[in-house]
Design a protein around this motif. Sequence first.
Motif, PDB file in Angstrom:
ATOM      1  N   GLU A   1       0.818  -1.207   0.000  1.00 47.06           N
ATOM      2  CA  GLU A   1       0.000   0.000   0.000  1.00 47.06           C
ATOM      3  C   GLU A   1       0.855   1.262   0.000  1.00 47.06           C
ATOM      4  N   ALA A   2       0.222   2.368  -0.378  1.00 47.50           N
ATOM      5  CA  ALA A   2       0.924   3.660  -0.417  1.00 47.50           C
ATOM      6  C   ALA A   2      -0.088   4.780  -0.181  1.00 47.50           C
ATOM      7  N   ASP A   3       0.393   5.865   0.410  1.00 47.37           N
ATOM      8  CA  ASP A   3      -0.410   7.067   0.643  1.00 47.37           C
ATOM      9  C   ASP A   3       0.079   8.174  -0.274  1.00 47.37           C
ATOM     10  N   ILE A   4      -0.839   8.774  -1.016  1.00 47.72           N
ATOM     11  CA  ILE A   4      -0.480   9.812  -1.984  1.00 47.72           C
ATOM     12  C   ILE A   4      -1.297  11.080  -1.708  1.00 47.72           C
ATOM     13  N   ALA A   5      -0.614  12.211  -1.650  1.00 48.49           N
ATOM     14  CA  ALA A   5      -1.311  13.489  -1.489  1.00 48.49           C
ATOM     15  C   ALA A   5      -2.047  13.841  -2.774  1.00 48.49           C
ATOM     16  N   VAL A   6      -3.303  14.287  -2.644  1.00 47.47           N
ATOM     17  CA  VAL A   6      -4.117  14.633  -3.813  1.00 47.47           C
ATOM     18  C   VAL A   6      -4.759  15.997  -3.595  1.00 47.47           C
ATOM     19  N   SER A   7      -5.117  16.647  -4.701  1.00 43.96           N
ATOM     20  CA  SER A   7      -5.728  17.972  -4.626  1.00 43.96           C
ATOM     21  C   SER A   7      -7.237  17.907  -4.487  1.00 43.96           C
ATOM     22  N   SER A   8      -7.844  16.776  -4.907  1.00 46.00           N
ATOM     23  CA  SER A   8      -9.294  16.633  -4.830  1.00 46.00           C
ATOM     24  C   SER A   8      -9.657  15.159  -4.997  1.00 46.00           C
ATOM     25  N   ARG A   9     -10.965  14.874  -4.940  1.00 47.73           N
ATOM     26  CA  ARG A   9     -11.456  13.511  -5.132  1.00 47.73           C
ATOM     27  C   ARG A   9     -11.913  13.272  -6.568  1.00 47.73           C
ATOM     28  N   ALA A  10     -11.597  14.187  -7.447  1.00 47.95           N
ATOM     29  CA  ALA A  10     -12.023  14.071  -8.850  1.00 47.95           C
ATOM     30  C   ALA A  10     -11.435  12.809  -9.482  1.00 47.95           C
ATOM     31  N   ASN A  11     -12.162  12.267 -10.456  1.00 38.75           N
ATOM     32  CA  ASN A  11     -11.766  11.002 -11.066  1.00 38.75           C
ATOM     33  C   ASN A  11     -10.390  11.055 -11.713  1.00 38.75           C
ATOM     34  N   ASP A  12     -10.093  12.154 -12.417  1.00 37.29           N
ATOM     35  CA  ASP A  12      -8.789  12.236 -13.074  1.00 37.29           C
ATOM     36  C   ASP A  12      -7.653  12.333 -12.055  1.00 37.29           C
ATOM     37  N   VAL A  13      -7.903  13.042 -10.956  1.00 38.91           N
ATOM     38  CA  VAL A  13      -6.903  13.143  -9.886  1.00 38.91           C
ATOM     39  C   VAL A  13      -6.712  11.773  -9.234  1.00 38.91           C
TER      40      VAL A  13
END
Length: 365
Positions: A32-44
Amino acid sequence: MLKKLINLIVLPLIALTSISIVQAAEVGKLDEADIAVSSRANDVKSNALKEALAAVFLKNSGNPSVVLNPLIKAQIDEPEIILTQYGFFEQNGELMLKASFDHQRVIEKLRQAGLPVWGSQRPLTLMWLSVDDNSEPTILADASQSAIRDDLSQQSTNKGIPVLLPVMDLDDVMGVTVNDVRGRFTDSVFIASARYQSDYFAIANIENQGSRVMFSISLFNKVRTNGVLQPLVAQQGEASDNQQAIKRMMSILADYYISQYAIASTGSNAATEVSFSGLNNMTQVVNVEAYLRQLSAVKSISLSQFKGSTATYSIALFSNVDDLQRLLNIDNRLSQIDTMGSVESFYQQQTEIVQPKLMYQWLGQ
């Protein structure tokens, strides 16, 4: 039990509550891995899943170039195929995506690509690290609360390298000074490291020189050669900041450990037998078998004999007995009771290579 192997390290930078701790660590969360994201949008989300899978491949192989392999790259482009679950959470006010993947399929893909696999059984490194703290050099302690310690913890997690820091209690303070670390006076550090029972110890420095950050790191395995401690690795360099210096130093450690413990298939039919004494019940036999199956050098195993308190396993290998023995020797649940060449000589029969038997006493549960 103090000698019980750590089954899971949430943060591989281990907090010490006792000086007597295990020598090796079984690193968890390799799938497993944790990744910082800007939003929950599908492309993100789609891009984050690819990044997470790339991180998982890296943790299980150790080699940064693994993501450039065509087979691995093709799998990274389609992470959903081996995705088992994902979800979002917040960490320090930042949105994160956590993704888990099918561990067996990750390993199979690495093997298919002919790449090394680094198993969950990994050596433990004690790091004596001197840093500039408010312009005053100090040795980073386990209880330290600083950005550098956080960076070390994060890099330890990212690279899957278990690291511990000295507690810097009265014994440590009396035994090792900042000058000992900065001057790489190995005798003092060697003596102070003995109480921690780690596989390796590192002497490292981070020094701020105006706009420059200089770093150095030397790795030792606590074995004297002709009375002298010889570094396994000794490198120095310049970084843009403390965080980059920590990243560079951990990469240096990773490169060495990968060369020793990440196993690629040689394509040969190497095989051996390993016997374990001190097994008093079937639960221990099952535990030993489970332990062997997760070693990166092991292709397949079968129990060939269980007599008295000794179980003997026939083991097919991805590479050779030397690789297997390096992995066995970093687990202090095991005590070798015979050398590789003392049982029988090497012989070859058709295409199968049978090498001398290894014998260990099982000290675990």
